[in-house]
Write an enzyme that holds these catalytic residues in place. Sequence first.
Site, short mmCIF file in Angstrom:
data_model
loop_
_atom_site.label_atom_id
_atom_site.label_comp_id
_atom_site.label_asym_id
_atom_site.label_seq_id
_atom_site.Cartn_x
_atom_site.Cartn_y
_atom_site.Cartn_z
N SER A 115 42.19 31.52 36.55
CA SER A 115 41.78 32.67 37.36
C SER A 115 40.28 32.66 37.65
CB SER A 115 42.18 33.98 36.66
OG SER A 115 41.59 34.06 35.39
N GLY A 148 43.25 24.82 28.46
CA GLY A 148 44.63 24.42 28.67
C GLY A 148 45.60 25.59 28.67
N GLY A 170 36.71 27.23 33.87
CA GLY A 170 36.76 28.26 32.83
C GLY A 170 37.12 27.67 31.48
N GLU A 179 41.82 18.29 33.65
CA GLU A 179 40.50 18.95 33.49
C GLU A 179 39.56 18.04 32.69
OE1 GLU A 179 41.99 23.60 33.60
OE2 GLU A 179 41.78 22.62 31.67
N GLY A 201 46.19 27.30 31.05
CA GLY A 201 46.91 27.13 32.32
C GLY A 201 47.64 25.79 32.40
N ASP A 212 39.34 28.89 27.49
CA ASP A 212 40.03 29.93 26.72
C ASP A 212 39.16 30.44 25.59
OD1 ASP A 212 42.48 29.85 28.23
OD2 ASP A 212 42.74 27.84 27.41
C1 5RP Z 1 43.53 25.98 32.45
C2 5RP Z 1 42.31 26.31 31.65
C3 5RP Z 1 41.56 27.53 32.04
O1 5RP Z 1 40.23 27.18 32.27
C4 5RP Z 1 41.62 28.53 30.92
O2 5RP Z 1 42.97 28.78 30.59
C5 5RP Z 1 40.92 29.84 31.31
O3 5RP Z 1 41.63 30.47 32.32
P1 5RP Z 1 41.15 31.81 32.99
O4 5RP Z 1 39.92 31.52 33.80
O5 5RP Z 1 42.32 32.23 33.84
O6 5RP Z 1 40.87 32.81 31.89
O7 5RP Z 1 41.94 25.62 30.75
O8 5RP Z 1 44.21 24.86 31.94
#
Ligand code: 5RP
Length: 222
Positions: A30, A99, A86, A107, A101, A88
Site C-alpha cells: 500500500s 513480504g 515499504g 523485492e 504482500g 513490515d
Molecule cells: C510486500 C512488502 C511490503 O513492503 C510490506 O508488506 C509493507 O506493506 P504496506 O506498505 O502495505 O504496509 O514487503 O511484499
Amino acid sequence: MTQDEMKRKVAEAALKYVKQGTIVGVGTGSTANMFIDALASMKDDIIGAVASSEATAVRLAGHGITVLDLNKALTKVDSLSVYIDGADEFDAGKNLTKGGGGALTREKIVAAASDAFICIVDESKQVEHLGAFPLPIEVIPMARELVAGIVVGLGGTPKVREGYTTDNGNIIIDVHGLKITDARELEDELNSIPGVVTNGIFSHQGADVVLMGTADGVKTIR
Ligand code: 5RP
C-alpha cells in the site's frame, strides 16, 4: 494524522531520491502504491521503472510509467539508481522484515540491483526487535513440510499462507513467534534450507535510508 496520511507523506517525500534520467526500482504494497501514484508526476523525467511484482507493474503501467524488465534494464545501466519500497518492520540497524504482500523475492532482487534502498513506512513499523510480524518465507511447493519442520526446530510456528501463490509460482510459509536476535545470521540460516527461495529478513539488503511518517511529519533515519 491517519496511518494512510503518514504513508502518503513518506511516499511523496521519497520523490526527492528519484534522479532524472535513471531507472527506478519500485516495491510492492500500500505504501509503494502511494509512491507509484506520486511517481506519475515524474514519468517523463525517468527512463522507466523496474517492478517488484506483477501488481506493481500493472499500477506503474496504468500511470503511463515505462515498465522495464530487470534483465533489460541492466543491459542499459550498471545498476538501478534507487529502490523505493515499504516494510513490515524495521529496527535501529535499518534491518527489515518484508513480504507481508508476498513479493519478498522479487523485492530482494530489485533491491540488490539498486544503488540505494529508500524504505518508506509509517511509525507503526518501527520495532526494537524484528519478528513480531510473522516472517514470510517463499518456498518451492515440494519442500513445504521439510521447511516447516526445520522452522519448528528453530522455535517458530509455521503457517502456510492459504490460497496464495507467489508471482514465481511458489508458496509462502509465515513463521510466527520467532525471536530474531541476529537478523543477518537468521537470514542466512533460513536461506540455506533446501527449497527456500528466500525469506523476508532484509539484513544483507537492509535500507540505506528510512523515511518514517509520524504525526509530526516525515523523519529521515540514516
Ligand atoms: C510486500 C512488502 C511490503 O513492503 C510490506 O508488506 C509493507 O506493506 P504496506 O506498505 O502495505 O504496509 O514487503 O511484499
